[in-house]
Write a protein that holds these residues in place. Sequence first.
Motif, short mmCIF file in Angstrom:
data_model
loop_
_atom_site.label_atom_id
_atom_site.label_comp_id
_atom_site.label_asym_id
_atom_site.label_seq_id
_atom_site.Cartn_x
_atom_site.Cartn_y
_atom_site.Cartn_z
N GLN A 21 32.32 -1.81 -17.99
CA GLN A 21 33.29 -2.87 -18.17
C GLN A 21 32.70 -4.17 -17.64
O GLN A 21 31.96 -4.16 -16.66
CB GLN A 21 34.58 -2.57 -17.42
N ALA A 22 33.06 -5.25 -18.27
CA ALA A 22 32.57 -6.55 -17.84
C ALA A 22 33.27 -6.96 -16.55
O ALA A 22 34.37 -6.51 -16.24
CB ALA A 22 32.83 -7.59 -18.93
N SER A 24 35.36 -9.21 -14.06
CA SER A 24 36.54 -10.04 -14.25
C SER A 24 36.18 -11.50 -13.98
O SER A 24 35.45 -11.81 -13.03
CB SER A 24 37.64 -9.59 -13.30
N TYR A 25 36.71 -12.40 -14.82
CA TYR A 25 36.45 -13.82 -14.61
C TYR A 25 36.99 -14.31 -13.27
O TYR A 25 36.33 -15.04 -12.55
CB TYR A 25 37.07 -14.65 -15.75
N ALA A 78 30.23 -14.19 -15.05
CA ALA A 78 31.15 -13.36 -15.83
C ALA A 78 30.87 -13.49 -17.33
O ALA A 78 30.90 -12.50 -18.07
CB ALA A 78 32.59 -13.72 -15.51
N ASP A 81 27.71 -11.65 -18.28
CA ASP A 81 27.93 -10.21 -18.21
C ASP A 81 28.64 -9.72 -19.46
O ASP A 81 28.28 -8.69 -20.03
CB ASP A 81 28.73 -9.86 -16.96
N ARG A 82 29.63 -10.48 -19.92
CA ARG A 82 30.33 -10.08 -21.15
C ARG A 82 29.40 -10.15 -22.36
O ARG A 82 29.45 -9.29 -23.24
CB ARG A 82 31.53 -10.98 -21.39
N LEU A 85 27.10 -7.08 -22.36
CA LEU A 85 27.77 -5.84 -22.78
C LEU A 85 28.07 -5.85 -24.28
O LEU A 85 27.95 -4.81 -24.94
CB LEU A 85 29.06 -5.64 -21.98
N GLN A 86 28.45 -6.99 -24.83
CA GLN A 86 28.76 -7.05 -26.26
C GLN A 86 27.51 -6.89 -27.11
O GLN A 86 27.55 -6.27 -28.16
CB GLN A 86 29.46 -8.36 -26.59
N ARG A 91 21.79 -5.40 -18.91
CA ARG A 91 22.75 -6.09 -18.05
C ARG A 91 22.04 -6.72 -16.85
O ARG A 91 22.40 -7.80 -16.40
CB ARG A 91 23.80 -5.09 -17.60
#
Length: 120
Positions: A21-22, A24-25, A78, A81-82, A85-86, A91
Amino acid sequence: MKSIENQMEASTKVNYSKPLQAFSYVTCMRNGAIPAIFLVSLFLISADKSFPEWGAYWQIKPILIVPIAGILGGSIIAFFDRVALQMGWSRGLFIAFSVIAYIICLWRGFVLGFNGTYWN
């Protein structure tokens, strides 16, 4: 018969591994602001005296600008990181780039916050 049993066994197996999971902002922004507040506080506490041309409230500018720069750096962490993952990329590589971006944001925050006081 065996193939049906194998299919049933395969379908009933539980996968205990959690998907990545990314970050959290909000968590990253908070974690970016905390070191910035700590560092600017240490810097301001170590200040011996202020010059009269700086004004009576010269500490307010760095106390506001440096944590905002830390929040920006945390949001970059953040975001990267997203993206990692996408895209399915490494990472760790994106986290290394985002830490460098955080340090640059923090440095720019110090320069903008202390412009006109410590840095002329």
